[in-house]
Design a protein around this motif. Structure first.
Motif: not given
Ligand SMILES: [Zn+2]
Ligand SMILES: [Zn+2]
Lengths: 201, 201
Positions: B57, B60, B62, B69, B72
């Protein structure tokens, strides 16, 4: 929350592997995506080509990407003795135990009427045709020492009886209820040497 | 004897999976080739597309196949609290525990100078830039309660101190449902120091 759709799909599809539950599938997916993408790509390639090209040996039905497998091709094996096994893993276990120099025939399972698995599904028509060719003097019925394996051995013995070939069964050095694949080499090799005439009663 | 080259290659490549040794790899390869080729093909497709499309992402870090994502993107999360975790699996565990409504930042590891893993490798430049944007009032340092996780939390805290954001760490204590007898001394002593008034309602 869950992972993104493609990660969830990956975890779900990893569960096709035996013994892999949700937690293990998650650990595997994270490992591949976070730490070993090259290994993951090698797995994709290897699995893809194996699924595409690995089939059954035309002669013994073991798994191989060749028309005829290495053992069937070998000039150094004894055509007179044919060992009938349930799976390629059982065949490998016997080979690794050492001592057996004959040929193989792989059933890929055992008779299981309740599951609709009959004689043709385990290649018995092909086995009969092979014996009819002549040259095989002894058949070692090395199906698993389980109820289904026993029943399959008895069925094969009855089918082949008219052909006048000698039948034997692995000696009970192999543990009852076990699977050949997990039997140690020493036990397996002793069981081979102690094989007995099979009466198929 | 061994299996044919393509089968051996498949078994070898299955060992890339965590916890999979030679015997398990053989069992998995046989299962896929003998009993579940469709499942094997689904695994090939799922792993292939995941390796191709799942990245980080942008906000963030991830794992996700989207630019940004789901968490977010969500308008229902609290921008004022940011939880820093070592891995997407840790993030999922916190989400599943429930209760936290802020945002995340994923390090994908921890500082490990001996392995050459420095601040940029775990995205700390990006984390600093994000805090500099403003809007984050508290950072929960939810790295693992290990030596490396602690060191990483301390490093991050020192880096972010000038930005005047409030920092917190998950409470240490005895795990719910655990038995004191089996809790290590360090944990127990921290749990003692962090003890809370008991109302016994
Ligand atoms: Zn994210
Ligand atoms: Zn063959």
């Amino acid at each position: 929350m869950s992972f993104s759709p493609l990660i969830e799909r990956l975890m779900e599809s990893l569960r096709v592997l035996p013994g892999v539950g949700p937690k293990t599938a998650q650990r595997m997916a994270m490992h591949l995506l976070e730490r070993d993408r090259d290994g993951g790509r090698r797995l994709v390639a290897a699995l893809d080509v194996a699924l595409e090209r690995v089939g059954y040996c035309r002669r013994c039905r073991t798994l191989t990407e060749e028309e005829v497998c290495g053992i069937c091709q070998s000039a150094r094996r004894d055509d007179a003795v044919l060992c009938v096994v349930e799976s390629p893993a059982d065949q490998l276990a016997i080979e690794e135990a050492g001592g057996f120099r004959g040929r193989y025939f792989v059933l890929h399972g055992h008779l299981s009427p309740l599951d609709g698995i009959g004689p043709e599904d385990i290649g018995l028509d092909q086995l009969e045709a092979r014996i009819a060719e002549g040259g095989v003097e002894e058949i070692v019925l090395a199906t698993n020492p389980t109820v289904e394996g026993e029943a399959t051995a008895h069925y094969i013995a009855a089918q082949l009886a008219p052909q006048g070939v000698s039948l034997s069964r692995l000696a009970y050095g192999v543990p009852m209820g076990g699977e050949l694949e997990y039997v140690d080499g020493g036990t397996l090799s002793r069981a081979f040497n102690g094989r007995l005439p099979f009466r198929g009663e």
